[in-house]
Design a protein around this motif. Structure first.
Motif, PDB file in Angstrom:
ATOM      1  N   TRP A   1       0.836  -1.200   0.000  1.00  0.00           N
ATOM      2  CA  TRP A   1       0.000   0.000   0.000  1.00  0.00           C
ATOM      3  C   TRP A   1       0.874   1.256   0.000  1.00  0.00           C
ATOM      4  O   TRP A   1       0.643   2.192  -0.762  1.00  0.00           O
ATOM      5  CB  TRP A   1      -0.907  -0.012   1.230  1.00  0.00           C
ATOM      6  CG  TRP A   1      -1.659   1.268   1.416  1.00  0.00           C
ATOM      7  CD1 TRP A   1      -2.837   1.611   0.836  1.00  0.00           C
ATOM      8  CD2 TRP A   1      -1.247   2.390   2.216  1.00  0.00           C
ATOM      9  NE1 TRP A   1      -3.197   2.879   1.242  1.00  0.00           N
ATOM     10  CE2 TRP A   1      -2.235   3.382   2.080  1.00  0.00           C
ATOM     11  CE3 TRP A   1      -0.150   2.648   3.023  1.00  0.00           C
ATOM     12  CZ2 TRP A   1      -2.156   4.603   2.731  1.00  0.00           C
ATOM     13  CZ3 TRP A   1      -0.069   3.868   3.672  1.00  0.00           C
ATOM     14  CH2 TRP A   1      -1.077   4.823   3.522  1.00  0.00           C
TER      15      TRP A   1
ATOM     16  N   ASP B   1       2.573   1.834  -3.307  1.00  0.00           N
ATOM     17  CA  ASP B   1       1.595   2.341  -4.276  1.00  0.00           C
ATOM     18  C   ASP B   1       1.352   3.835  -4.083  1.00  0.00           C
ATOM     19  O   ASP B   1       1.265   4.593  -5.051  1.00  0.00           O
ATOM     20  CB  ASP B   1       0.273   1.590  -4.162  1.00  0.00           C
ATOM     21  CG  ASP B   1       0.338   0.181  -4.700  1.00  0.00           C
ATOM     22  OD1 ASP B   1       1.291  -0.144  -5.455  1.00  0.00           O
ATOM     23  OD2 ASP B   1      -0.570  -0.614  -4.361  1.00  0.00           O
ATOM     24  N   ARG B   2       1.236   4.281  -2.834  1.00  0.00           N
ATOM     25  CA  ARG B   2       1.021   5.709  -2.571  1.00  0.00           C
ATOM     26  C   ARG B   2       2.229   6.529  -3.014  1.00  0.00           C
ATOM     27  O   ARG B   2       2.084   7.606  -3.584  1.00  0.00           O
ATOM     28  CB  ARG B   2       0.766   5.972  -1.073  1.00  0.00           C
ATOM     29  CG  ARG B   2      -0.434   5.273  -0.473  1.00  0.00           C
ATOM     30  CD  ARG B   2      -1.794   5.694  -1.022  1.00  0.00           C
ATOM     31  NE  ARG B   2      -2.165   5.142  -2.299  1.00  0.00           N
ATOM     32  CZ  ARG B   2      -2.576   3.890  -2.528  1.00  0.00           C
ATOM     33  NH1 ARG B   2      -2.670   3.033  -1.543  1.00  0.00           N
ATOM     34  NH2 ARG B   2      -2.898   3.487  -3.723  1.00  0.00           N
TER      35      ARG B   2
END
Length: 44
Positions: free
Chosen positions: A30, A33-34
């Protein structure tokens, strides 16, 4: 404490997460991805 000492050993080679560490792996994915979204927005 012993795990942290082991990571600082010159012979240490990181490996994949254990199946029981799925939440850590999910968080890392996550987060990456950010970061990638942020980088792509800055380039565009």
């Amino acid at each position: 404490e012993l795990a942290q000492k082991g990571v600082t050993d010159p012979a240490y080679v990181p490996g994949p997460y254990m199946p029981s560490e799925y939440q850590v792996n999910a968080f890392c994915n996550w987060y990456l991805d950010r970061i990638n979204d942020y980088i792509e927005e800055g380039v565009s």
